[in-house]
Enzyme design. Structure first.
Site, PDB file in Angstrom:
ATOM      1  N   ASP A 139     -11.740   5.680  -9.093  1.00 48.02           N
ATOM      2  CA  ASP A 139     -11.421   5.720  -7.628  1.00 48.02           C
ATOM      3  C   ASP A 139     -13.126   5.781  -7.290  1.00 48.02           C
ATOM      4  O   ASP A 139     -13.646   6.844  -7.364  1.00 48.02           O
ATOM      5  CB  ASP A 139     -10.706   6.846  -7.395  1.00 48.02           C
ATOM      6  CG  ASP A 139      -9.048   6.827  -7.867  1.00 48.02           C
ATOM      7  OD1 ASP A 139      -9.133   6.103  -8.850  1.00 48.02           O
ATOM      8  OD2 ASP A 139      -8.505   7.416  -7.100  1.00 48.02           O
TER       9      ASP A 139
ATOM     10  N   LYS B 182      -7.860   3.071  -0.996  1.00 54.40           N
ATOM     11  CA  LYS B 182      -7.336   4.563  -0.966  1.00 54.40           C
ATOM     12  C   LYS B 182      -7.912   5.256   0.200  1.00 54.40           C
ATOM     13  O   LYS B 182      -8.856   5.159   0.721  1.00 54.40           O
ATOM     14  CB  LYS B 182      -7.814   5.299  -2.164  1.00 54.40           C
ATOM     15  CG  LYS B 182      -7.603   6.684  -2.188  1.00 54.40           C
ATOM     16  CD  LYS B 182      -8.116   7.456  -3.836  1.00 54.40           C
ATOM     17  CE  LYS B 182      -8.403   9.024  -3.589  1.00 54.40           C
ATOM     18  NZ  LYS B 182      -8.729   9.423  -4.868  1.00 54.40           N
TER      19      LYS B 182
ATOM     20  N   LYS C  11      -3.373   3.784  -1.957  1.00 51.86           N
ATOM     21  CA  LYS C  11      -3.310   4.972  -2.565  1.00 51.86           C
ATOM     22  C   LYS C  11      -3.451   5.963  -1.189  1.00 51.86           C
ATOM     23  O   LYS C  11      -4.527   5.962  -0.715  1.00 51.86           O
ATOM     24  CB  LYS C  11      -4.172   5.497  -3.553  1.00 51.86           C
ATOM     25  CG  LYS C  11      -4.154   6.872  -4.258  1.00 51.86           C
ATOM     26  CD  LYS C  11      -4.967   7.046  -5.336  1.00 51.86           C
ATOM     27  CE  LYS C  11      -5.108   8.650  -5.955  1.00 51.86           C
ATOM     28  NZ  LYS C  11      -6.011   8.638  -6.864  1.00 51.86           N
TER      29      LYS C  11
END
Length: 208
Positions: free
Chosen positions: A79, A142, A172
């Site tokens: 991430d 995300k 996400k």
């Protein structure tokens, strides 16, 4: 759908061991830990980590090197945090280059999630960064690091992100999700993965 997360700067090896045990008991998909805590034994779980975290104000080559080392140490997902300032300034070429650098660093050996810090961006920038992430070869967009003072995931941002990527990328939601009601709203808005540090409390509110 859950990345059971421990990214606190004071986390210890014992805390990570406890996280793995909790994750296995809860039956979540993955754990997400700081890259300095790798490698970690987590049988039956996907191991995720972060790059350029939490500010995103790292040179792209540093983010790439951090991500590459993490994958070599067992991370299956990374991430990464974009340069939020570049997005706010409308320099989407810089955002694209940043993501491409990390994508090329890990190749196809890891899932790449792009943290856009949606609470700090206007809608137009959220849309454009999601488009750039897709062009750069990301697998997910995300919402948040969970560390930005502007806040974490919101239903509005998740819906906007999901509409923009149209199912071609995952979405996400992370940052400030502490109840089953909040999680359910984010899932309904289009979230396909949740980043949770309070996974047990959230799951308690869902039927078995």
């Amino acid at each position: 759908m859950i990345d059971h997360t421990l990214l606190a700067p004071e986390a210890t090896d014992a805390d990570v061991d406890a996280l793995v045990a909790q994750a296995r008991d809860l039956g979540v998909y993955a754990i997400c830990i700081s890259p300095s805590m790798l490698p970690v034994r987590a049988p039956g779980l996907v191991v995720a980590t972060v790059a350029g975290f939490p500010s995103g104000k790292h040179h792209s080559l540093i983010k790439g090197a951090e991500a590459r080392l993490a994958v070599e140490q067992g991370a299956a997902e990374v991430d990464m945090v974009i340069d939020v300032g570049a997005a706010l300034a409308g320099d989407y070429t810089a955002v694209l280059s940043d993501i491409v650098t990390v994508r090329e660093a890990v190749g196809d050996r890891a899932v790449l999630k792009v943290i856009i810090e949606s609470a700090a961006l206007p809608d137009a920038a959220i849309i454009e960064v999601c488009r750039v992430a897709e062009r750069a070869g990301a697998d997910f967009v995300k919402t948040s690091t969970g560390f930005h003072p502007a806040g974490g995931a919101s239903v509005h941002a998740v819906r906007l992100m999901a509409e923009t990527v149209g199912g071609r990328l995952g979405v996400k939601a992370s940052g400030g999700i502490r109840t089953s009601e909040a999680a359910a709203e984010l899932i309904a808005a289009g979230a396909t993965r949740l980043g949770l540090s309070k996974s047990g409390a959230v799951l308690d509110g869902f039927p078995d």
